[in-house]
Design an enzyme around this catalytic site. Structure first.
Site, PDB file in Angstrom:
ATOM      1  N   ASP A  13       0.855  -1.181   0.000  1.00 58.63           N
ATOM      2  CA  ASP A  13       0.000   0.000   0.000  1.00 58.63           C
ATOM      3  C   ASP A  13       0.898   1.241   0.000  1.00 58.63           C
ATOM      4  OD1 ASP A  13      -2.448   1.593   0.516  1.00 58.63           O
ATOM      5  OD2 ASP A  13      -1.508   1.911   2.463  1.00 58.63           O
ATOM      6  N   ASP A  15      -0.422   5.175   0.728  1.00 58.42           N
ATOM      7  CA  ASP A  15      -0.777   6.186   1.724  1.00 58.42           C
ATOM      8  C   ASP A  15      -0.829   5.578   3.119  1.00 58.42           C
ATOM      9  OD1 ASP A  15      -1.241   8.466  -0.053  1.00 58.42           O
ATOM     10  OD2 ASP A  15      -2.952   7.327  -0.793  1.00 58.42           O
ATOM     11  N   ASP A 208      -1.641  -0.347   6.056  1.00 58.39           N
ATOM     12  CA  ASP A 208      -1.913   0.325   7.326  1.00 58.39           C
ATOM     13  C   ASP A 208      -3.383   0.312   7.721  1.00 58.39           C
ATOM     14  OD1 ASP A 208      -2.979   3.569   6.795  1.00 58.39           O
ATOM     15  OD2 ASP A 208      -2.379   2.319   5.118  1.00 58.39           O
TER      16      ASP A 208
END
Length: 327
Positions: A13, A15, A208
């Protein structure tokens, strides 16, 4: 023994995992370059074209080709292909790069619901306003299929959590009463496509957010690695439903090379945990024990229960210090 020896690719991922607002998260670049594994950056952010994302990653020290970026906009175009034929009109509520992808796929991008688009694509664009959302609502009410690149309600930035595409999609849903088809995470398609690009049989999903990265990786049947540099926090993980529980828990990407036995939920750092109804009691620990060790200890007990943990009750100085660092 390093976790990396068990895998042949990283599906990363962006961001909140690699960068925040375009600035590298401390230690992320070093961890990725030091991993020595091929990787693809799998992002729900549909704002930038894959080539632009690759170029931006280069500015933070990561040498990345356009084919190493897979966005939810690409997934949305692919998903809608079953409803479209070349030459069909489509309305794109999103960035110029999203419009470009639709054009490259052979569709005619229109600006108004009056042009009877067959599909409305919706992806993140900070410039989207009332007029664009209204055209989308009109087209959907007239029968167009609503395809959202992703449903992330927030977008991490260096200032905090901004309004994400999912929140803008919600405005259109409120006006039409029609739920969209979502292309990005937490669906498994992005991860499966990324693994196929690399020819990987043992990829590791890194992210996240438990409700997108982790849930999507789990849905794809892949091991998942949760970092705490972005959206989801320690309490979110403890209370996560089964489909959103990561395989491994780490503070950041810097722990990619740690022993997998250390990274899995389980008692460590001298901590112990037990349940008292819906309260989780965390005890023990020592001067060198860390908050992530406390979380792994607590997670094993919390996830083994049929009840959702409502409150954490630390007992003793070290447990209180560890839980205090989770905020």
């Amino acid at each position: 023994m390093s976790l990396l020896t068990h895998h042949d690719a990283l599906l990363l991922d962006l961001d909140g995992t690699v960068w925040e607002g375009g600035r590298a998260i401390p230690g992320a670049v070093e961890a990725i370059t030091g991993a020595g594994l091929p990787g693809i950056y799998v992002t729900n952010n549909a704002y930038r074209a894959p080539g632009d994302v690759a170029e931006k990653l280069g500015t933070i020290g990561l040498s990345v080709g356009e084919d190493q970026v897979l966005t939810s906009a690409q997934a949305a175009i692919e998903l809608a292909s079953e409803h479209l034929t070349p030459g069909d009109p489509v309305l794109v509520v999103g960035s110029d790069s999203f419009r470009g992808l639709a054009t490259q796929a052979g569709y005619v991008v229109v600006e108004s619901a009056d042009e009877q688009p067959r599909v409305v694509f919706q992806g993140h664009n900070p410039a989207t306003g009332w007029a664009q959302l209204s055209e989308a609502a009109l087209a959907i009410r007239a029968g167009a299929i609503h395809v959202a690149s992703n449903l992330d309600t927030t977008l991490p930035s260096e200032r905090g959590l901004l309004v994400g595409n999912g929140s803008m999609v919600a405005a259109v849903v409120s006006a039409t009463g029609e739920p969209p088809v979502a292309a990005g995470k937490p669906g498994p398609a992005l991860f499966r496509s990324a693994a196929a690009r690399l020819g990987a049989s043992r990829p590791l999903v890194v992210g996240d957010r438990i409700d997108t990265d982790i849930e999507g990786g789990n849905a794809a049947g892949m091991p998942t690695f949760q970092v705490f540099t972005g959206v989801s926090g320690h309490f979110d993980v403890l209370r996560a439903p089964r489909e959103q529980r990561p395989t491994y828990l780490a503070d950041s990407l810097a722990e990619l090379n740690h022993d997998p036995r250390e990274l899995r939920p389980g008692a460590q750092g001298g901590f112990t945990a037990r349940l008292d109804s819906s309260d989780l009691l965390l005890d023990g620990g020592g001067p060198e024990a860390t908050p992530i060790q406390a979380l792994r200890t607590a997670a094993e007990v919390a996830w083994a229960s049929e009840y959702r943990v409502k409150r954490i009750r630390p007992v003793g100085e070290h447990a209180k210090t560890a839980v205090g660092a989770w905020w």
